[in-house]
Design a protein around this motif. Structure first.
Motif, PDB file in Angstrom:
ATOM      1  N   LEU A 107      16.185   6.023   4.555  1.00 28.29           N
ATOM      2  CA  LEU A 107      15.788   6.552   3.256  1.00 28.29           C
ATOM      3  C   LEU A 107      15.524   8.044   3.372  1.00 28.29           C
ATOM      4  N   SER A 122      14.129  11.380   0.939  1.00 25.26           N
ATOM      5  CA  SER A 122      13.713  11.878  -0.383  1.00 25.26           C
ATOM      6  C   SER A 122      13.877  13.387  -0.440  1.00 25.26           C
ATOM      7  N   ARG A 180       2.838  -6.260   3.189  1.00 28.43           N
ATOM      8  CA  ARG A 180       3.818  -5.333   3.733  1.00 28.43           C
ATOM      9  C   ARG A 180       5.002  -5.215   2.754  1.00 28.43           C
ATOM     10  N   ALA A 181       5.557  -3.997   2.589  1.00 29.70           N
ATOM     11  CA  ALA A 181       6.646  -3.777   1.610  1.00 29.70           C
ATOM     12  C   ALA A 181       7.764  -4.811   1.760  1.00 29.70           C
ATOM     13  N   ILE A 238      17.918   4.712  -4.671  1.00 25.83           N
ATOM     14  CA  ILE A 238      16.921   3.656  -4.505  1.00 25.83           C
ATOM     15  C   ILE A 238      15.752   3.888  -5.466  1.00 25.83           C
ATOM     16  N   ARG A 284       2.943   4.468  -1.595  1.00 26.81           N
ATOM     17  CA  ARG A 284       3.551   4.999  -2.815  1.00 26.81           C
ATOM     18  C   ARG A 284       3.800   3.938  -3.867  1.00 26.81           C
ATOM     19  N   ILE A 285       4.152   2.727  -3.476  1.00 33.22           N
ATOM     20  CA  ILE A 285       4.409   1.700  -4.497  1.00 33.22           C
ATOM     21  C   ILE A 285       3.113   1.349  -5.228  1.00 33.22           C
ATOM     22  N   LYS A 299      16.990   0.299  10.175  1.00 34.76           N
ATOM     23  CA  LYS A 299      16.157  -0.833   9.784  1.00 34.76           C
ATOM     24  C   LYS A 299      16.901  -1.632   8.705  1.00 34.76           C
ATOM     25  N   ASP A 359      16.079  -1.220  -1.658  1.00 36.75           N
ATOM     26  CA  ASP A 359      16.419  -1.359  -0.238  1.00 36.75           C
ATOM     27  C   ASP A 359      15.916  -2.691   0.320  1.00 36.75           C
ATOM     28  N   VAL A 360      14.633  -2.963   0.052  1.00 39.03           N
ATOM     29  CA  VAL A 360      13.996  -4.188   0.542  1.00 39.03           C
ATOM     30  C   VAL A 360      14.638  -5.421  -0.100  1.00 39.03           C
ATOM     31  N   GLY A 417      11.182  -2.219  -3.409  1.00 36.92           N
ATOM     32  CA  GLY A 417      12.288  -1.263  -3.406  1.00 36.92           C
ATOM     33  C   GLY A 417      13.632  -1.986  -3.414  1.00 36.92           C
ATOM     34  N   LYS A 431       0.845  -1.197   0.000  1.00 31.39           N
ATOM     35  CA  LYS A 431       0.000   0.000   0.000  1.00 31.39           C
ATOM     36  C   LYS A 431       0.875   1.240   0.000  1.00 31.39           C
ATOM     37  N   ALA A 479       9.041   5.223  -7.017  1.00 34.68           N
ATOM     38  CA  ALA A 479       9.333   5.294  -5.576  1.00 34.68           C
ATOM     39  C   ALA A 479      10.813   5.575  -5.353  1.00 34.68           C
ATOM     40  N   ARG A 480      11.283   6.635  -5.995  1.00 33.25           N
ATOM     41  CA  ARG A 480      12.718   6.939  -5.967  1.00 33.25           C
ATOM     42  C   ARG A 480      13.096   7.762  -4.750  1.00 33.25           C
ATOM     43  N   CYS A 481      14.214   7.414  -4.170  1.00 30.25           N
ATOM     44  CA  CYS A 481      14.766   8.140  -3.041  1.00 30.25           C
ATOM     45  C   CYS A 481      16.221   7.698  -2.902  1.00 30.25           C
TER      46      CYS A 481
HETATM   47  P1  ATP Z   1       5.761   0.328   6.488  1.00 30.48           P
HETATM   48  O1  ATP Z   1       5.387   1.767   6.252  1.00 30.48           O
HETATM   49  O2  ATP Z   1       4.626  -0.657   6.287  1.00 30.48           O
HETATM   50  O3  ATP Z   1       6.565   0.097   7.713  1.00 30.48           O
HETATM   51  P2  ATP Z   1       7.738   0.827   4.583  1.00 30.48           P
HETATM   52  O4  ATP Z   1       8.061   2.052   5.347  1.00 30.48           O
HETATM   53  O5  ATP Z   1       8.876  -0.050   4.154  1.00 30.48           O
HETATM   54  O6  ATP Z   1       6.730  -0.104   5.328  1.00 30.48           O
HETATM   55  P3  ATP Z   1       6.812   2.546   2.490  1.00 30.48           P
HETATM   56  O7  ATP Z   1       7.093   3.730   3.333  1.00 30.48           O
HETATM   57  O8  ATP Z   1       5.539   2.493   1.702  1.00 30.48           O
HETATM   58  O9  ATP Z   1       6.863   1.203   3.322  1.00 30.48           O
HETATM   59  O10 ATP Z   1       8.016   2.353   1.490  1.00 30.48           O
HETATM   60  C1  ATP Z   1       7.985   1.364   0.504  1.00 30.48           C
HETATM   61  C2  ATP Z   1       9.192   1.545  -0.380  1.00 30.48           C
HETATM   62  O11 ATP Z   1       9.134   2.814  -1.024  1.00 30.48           O
HETATM   63  C3  ATP Z   1      10.524   1.510   0.372  1.00 30.48           C
HETATM   64  O12 ATP Z   1      10.994   0.200   0.490  1.00 30.48           O
HETATM   65  C4  ATP Z   1      11.397   2.383  -0.522  1.00 30.48           C
HETATM   66  O13 ATP Z   1      11.940   1.619  -1.586  1.00 30.48           O
HETATM   67  C5  ATP Z   1      10.410   3.400  -1.078  1.00 30.48           C
HETATM   68  N1  ATP Z   1      10.405   4.627  -0.275  1.00 30.48           N
HETATM   69  C6  ATP Z   1      10.385   4.743   1.063  1.00 30.48           C
HETATM   70  N2  ATP Z   1      10.396   6.027   1.454  1.00 30.48           N
HETATM   71  C7  ATP Z   1      10.402   6.743   0.323  1.00 30.48           C
HETATM   72  C8  ATP Z   1      10.383   8.146   0.051  1.00 30.48           C
HETATM   73  N3  ATP Z   1      10.390   9.033   1.029  1.00 30.48           N
HETATM   74  N4  ATP Z   1      10.344   8.545  -1.232  1.00 30.48           N
HETATM   75  C9  ATP Z   1      10.318   7.652  -2.223  1.00 30.48           C
HETATM   76  N5  ATP Z   1      10.364   6.304  -2.029  1.00 30.48           N
HETATM   77  C10 ATP Z   1      10.389   5.871  -0.778  1.00 30.48           C
END
Ligand code: ATP
Ligand code: MG
Length: 213
Positions: free
Chosen positions: A160, A162, A51-52, A181, A10-11, A120, A72-73, A70, A8, A91-93
């Protein structure tokens, strides 16, 4: 049936235009629906919300045929059993090191001090500091890393970034950029063989709709 794993936020939002290019429209909004399995306009395609950090696991073991995760993940997961055909450039950062604005990171590195780092992303942090030859004590956290330097839990965080506004709001400064990322398409290797035609079509449609550099 083709099952696509998305998280759920941004992705999900940034994948919608790519799905549209492949002729796929998700029929329910995850922000208002309580469903975890969302139907699409194509009866043979469904989206599962996970979950991501669980996306690679679902795809690896075949709970989903493909997914969006991502970089990262994916690094933290290790990527075993996953085919990664495409950088979707969404979802760039960036992954960065940040400290309190009154901590002299450059001096600490130069003196060879042991630095306490909360994150993390322990695998990315471990590799980064090992490459630099910097000794660190890694402290694993699951959220709100910004709090760690403010409370004295750590000298630095790896997180992360942005826009940098979260860091700024907490009087933290970005002292090092580790890597760029973005999110990638991941595909289950067995599914790629068994559902070759359908998956090829989706991968090709995603490739042509991926934002330019
Ligand atoms: P949760 O919020 O459920 O703990 P999460 O923080 O990993 O999980 P998101 O914040 O939706 O989930 O991030 C999902 C992915 O989007 C990350 O793994 C990363 O690749 C990317 N992402 C995270 N933060 C940013 C950002 N600020 N800008 C752009 N992309 C981001
Ligand atoms: Mg989040």
């Amino acid at each position: 049936m083709i099952t696509l794993a998305l998280s759920k936020g941004r992705i999900f939002e940034e994948t919608l235009p790519l799905l549209k290019a492949a002729g796929i429209e998700v029929l329910e909004d995850p922000e208002t629906s309580r469903k975890l399995i969302l139907p699409t306009n194509k009866p043979e395609v469904r989206v599962v919300l996970v979950r991501a950090t669980d996306v690679p696991t679902y795809v690896q073991y075949g709970g989903a045929d493909l997914g969006v995760a991502g970089r990262d993940v994916l690094i933290e997961h290790g990527g075993e059993g996953l085919y990664q055909p495409l950088d979707l450039r969404i979802a760039r950062c960036r992954m960065s090191v940040a400290t309190r604005d009154d901590f002299d990171y450059a001096a600490a590195v130069k003196q060879g001090s042991r630095i306490r780092v909360a994150t993390k992303y322990t695998e990315i942090a471990r590799q980064h500091f090992a490459d630099k030859g910097v000794h660190v004590d890694l402290i694993k956290l699951y959220g709100s890393m910004e709090l760690a330097p403010l409370t004295g839990l750590a000298d630095a965080i790896v997180d992360l970034v942005s826009t940098g506004s979260t860091l700024k709001a907490n009087r933290l400064v970005e002292v090092e950029r580790i890597m760029e990322i973005s999110s990638r398409l991941v595909v289950n290797q067995a599914a790629l063989k068994l559902k070759r035609e359908a998956l090829r079509q989706m991968i090709d449609a995603f490739a042509s709709a991926t934002p330019a550099a």
